[in-house]
Design a protein around this motif. Structure first.
Motif, short mmCIF file in Angstrom:
data_model
loop_
_atom_site.label_atom_id
_atom_site.label_comp_id
_atom_site.label_asym_id
_atom_site.label_seq_id
_atom_site.Cartn_x
_atom_site.Cartn_y
_atom_site.Cartn_z
N MET A 9 0.83 -1.21 0.00
CA MET A 9 0.00 0.00 0.00
C MET A 9 0.86 1.26 0.00
O MET A 9 0.56 2.24 -0.69
N ALA A 10 1.94 1.22 0.77
CA ALA A 10 2.83 2.39 0.81
C ALA A 10 3.49 2.59 -0.56
O ALA A 10 3.66 3.73 -1.03
N ALA A 11 3.83 1.48 -1.22
CA ALA A 11 4.46 1.57 -2.56
C ALA A 11 3.51 2.26 -3.53
O ALA A 11 3.93 3.10 -4.33
N GLU A 12 2.22 1.92 -3.44
CA GLU A 12 1.25 2.57 -4.34
C GLU A 12 1.18 4.06 -4.08
O GLU A 12 1.21 4.87 -4.99
N SER A 26 -4.04 0.19 13.09
CA SER A 26 -4.76 -0.26 11.89
C SER A 26 -3.77 -0.22 10.71
O SER A 26 -2.71 0.42 10.78
N ILE A 27 -4.16 -0.90 9.64
CA ILE A 27 -3.31 -0.92 8.44
C ILE A 27 -3.08 0.51 7.96
O ILE A 27 -1.94 0.91 7.68
N ASP A 28 -4.16 1.31 7.91
CA ASP A 28 -4.02 2.69 7.41
C ASP A 28 -3.06 3.51 8.28
O ASP A 28 -2.29 4.32 7.76
N GLN A 29 -3.13 3.30 9.59
CA GLN A 29 -2.23 4.07 10.47
C GLN A 29 -0.76 3.73 10.17
O GLN A 29 0.09 4.61 10.14
N VAL A 30 -0.48 2.44 9.95
CA VAL A 30 0.91 2.05 9.69
C VAL A 30 1.36 2.57 8.32
O VAL A 30 2.48 3.09 8.18
N VAL A 31 0.47 2.48 7.33
CA VAL A 31 0.82 2.98 5.99
C VAL A 31 1.14 4.47 6.08
O VAL A 31 2.17 4.94 5.56
N LYS A 38 2.16 6.22 8.56
CA LYS A 38 3.42 6.44 9.29
C LYS A 38 4.61 6.23 8.33
O LYS A 38 5.55 7.04 8.31
N ILE A 39 4.54 5.17 7.56
CA ILE A 39 5.68 4.86 6.67
C ILE A 39 5.77 5.88 5.53
O ILE A 39 6.87 6.32 5.18
N VAL A 40 4.62 6.27 4.99
CA VAL A 40 4.63 7.27 3.91
C VAL A 40 5.22 8.58 4.44
O VAL A 40 6.06 9.21 3.79
N GLN A 41 4.84 8.94 5.65
CA GLN A 41 5.35 10.18 6.25
C GLN A 41 6.87 10.11 6.46
O GLN A 41 7.61 11.02 6.10
N LEU A 42 7.34 8.96 6.99
CA LEU A 42 8.79 8.79 7.20
C LEU A 42 9.53 8.82 5.85
O LEU A 42 10.60 9.42 5.73
N ALA A 43 8.92 8.20 4.84
CA ALA A 43 9.57 8.17 3.51
C ALA A 43 9.67 9.57 2.94
O ALA A 43 10.71 9.95 2.38
N LYS A 44 8.61 10.36 3.11
CA LYS A 44 8.63 11.72 2.55
C LYS A 44 9.70 12.58 3.24
O LYS A 44 10.38 13.37 2.59
N GLU A 45 9.84 12.36 4.56
CA GLU A 45 10.88 13.10 5.28
C GLU A 45 12.26 12.75 4.72
O GLU A 45 13.10 13.61 4.50
N LYS A 46 12.47 11.45 4.51
CA LYS A 46 13.76 11.00 3.99
C LYS A 46 13.97 11.49 2.55
O LYS A 46 15.07 11.89 2.19
N GLU A 47 12.90 11.44 1.75
CA GLU A 47 13.01 11.87 0.35
C GLU A 47 13.49 13.31 0.29
O GLU A 47 14.35 13.67 -0.51
N SER A 48 12.92 14.16 1.15
CA SER A 48 13.31 15.57 1.04
C SER A 48 14.67 15.84 1.65
O SER A 48 15.26 16.89 1.43
N ALA A 49 15.19 14.85 2.42
CA ALA A 49 16.52 15.05 3.02
C ALA A 49 17.66 14.62 2.10
O ALA A 49 18.79 15.03 2.30
N VAL A 50 17.35 13.77 1.07
CA VAL A 50 18.48 13.29 0.23
C VAL A 50 18.75 14.23 -0.95
O VAL A 50 17.93 15.04 -1.32
#
Ligand code: CDP
Ligand code: CDP
Length: 225
Positions: free
Chosen positions: A22-25, A206-211, A213-225
Motif C-alpha cells: 500500500m505504501a508503494a502505491e 490499523s493498516i491505514d495508520q501504519v501505511v 506512518k511509513i509514507v510520512q517517514l519516507a517523505k521526510e527521507k526523500e526531502s533530506a536526500v
C-alpha cells in the motif's frame, strides 16, 4: 525529489507485505516481496522432490531457475520459470518448509544477489527478514515491524477464513512461533533488527495508520536526500 530505498523486516504476520504494497502505491514505488522468492524456490524444490537439507542440490536448481515479480491489476504476481505460481507458493506445505530452505547460506547468497539488483534503482520498498541488514544495508529508511504473536496468529486466522482455509488459532500461533525461531536462530543472515532501523509495533495499529506512518517517514527521507 530523489527516490529512496525502504527496507522492511520483521516476523511473520507483522503486516510487512500488506503495508509495503500500500505504501508503494502511495509513493509510486516498486514493491519487492523477497519472501515470495524463497517460497518460489521452496515450491520448485518440493515439486522436484529434492531433499531440502541438500544445499548443493538446492543451489544447482536455483541457478537454473527464473523468479519474476510482475505487477498486475490484482497485485504482484510471482512467476517461476515463466509460470504464474502466486497461489501455489502460499500453501501450508510451502509455508512449513520455506524456513528450512531459507536457512542455507548459499541459497540466500544467490537470492540476495538477485534482490540487490532489484534494489539498485531506488524508489523501491523491499520486505523480508534481512533487507536492512544484508540486502540494502545502506537503505535510506529501515523499518523493523512487529506485533504480538497472539495478534499475528489472529491476523493469519482471518486471512485463512477469507480464503476459505479452515485453521486453528493455537496451531497457527505455534507455527508462527516455530518459523520465527528458525528464522531468528539460523546462522546465515538471521531475522534481527538492524541497528539503524525504526521499530514499529503494529499490534494495536490499523493498516491505514501504519501505511500513513511509513509514507510520512519516507517523505521526510526523500526531502533530506
Ligand atoms: O508472509 P510471511 O510472513 O508468511 O512470510 P514471507 O515473507 O513470505 O517469508 C517466508 C519465509 O521466507 C520466511 O519465514 C523466511 O524463512 C524466508 N525469508 C527469508 O529468510 N528472508 C527474506 N528476506 C524473506 C523471507
Ligand atoms: O507480510 P507479513 O507476514 O508481515 O504480514 P501480512 O501478510 O502483510 O499481514 C498479515 C495480515 O494482517 C493481513 O491480513 C493484513 O491485512 C493484517 N494486518 C492487520 O490486520 N493490521 C495491521 N496493522 C497489519 C496487517
Amino acid at each position: 525529489m530523489k527516490t529512496i530505498r525502504i527496507a522492511i523486516d520483521g516476523p511473520a504476520g507483522a503486516g510487512k507485505s500488506t503495508i509495503a504494497k500500500m505504501a508503494a502505491e502511495k509513493l509510486n514505488y516498486t514493491y519487492v516481496d523477497t519472501g515470495a522468492m524463497y517460497r518460489a524456490i521452496t515450491y520448485k524444490s518440493m515439486e522436484h522432490q529434492l531433499d531440502l537439507s541438500d544445499e548443493a542440490a538446492l543451489v544447482d536448481l536455483l541457478k537454473q531457475t527464473t523468479i519474476e515479480l510482475r505487477p498486475s491489476e490484482t497485485g504482484q504476481q510471482v512467476y517461476l520459470d515463466g509460470i504464474n505460481v502466486s497461489n501455489e507458493i502460499r500453501t501450508t506445505e510451502v509455508t512449513s518448509n520455506v524456513s528450512e530452505v531459507a536457512a542455507h547460506a548459499r541459497v540466500r547468497q544467490e537470492l540476495v544477489d538477485r534482490q540487490m539488483v532489484l534494489a539498485q534503482t531506488g524508489g523501491v520498498i523491499m520486505d523480508g527478514r534481512d533487507i536492512g541488514t544484508h540486502v540494502i544495508p545502506d537503505a535510506e529508511l529501515k523499518i523493523f515491524m512487529s506485533a504480538s504473536a497472539d495478534e499475528r496468529a489472529r491476523r493469519r486466522l482471518l486471512d485463512n477464513e477469507k480464503r476459505g482455509i479452515p485453521s486453528d488459532l493455537e496451531q497457527l500461533k505455534a507455527d508462527i512461533i516455530k518459523r520465527d525461531k528458525l528464522d531468528s536462530e539460523r546462522e546465515a543472515s538471521p531475522l534481527v533488527q538492524a541497528e539503524d532501523a525504526i521499530y514499529l509495533d503494529t499490534t494495536n495499529l490499523s493498516i491505514d495508520q501504519v501505511v500513513e506512518k511509513i509514507v510520512q517517514l519516507a517523505k521526510e527521507k526523500e526531502s533530506a536526500v
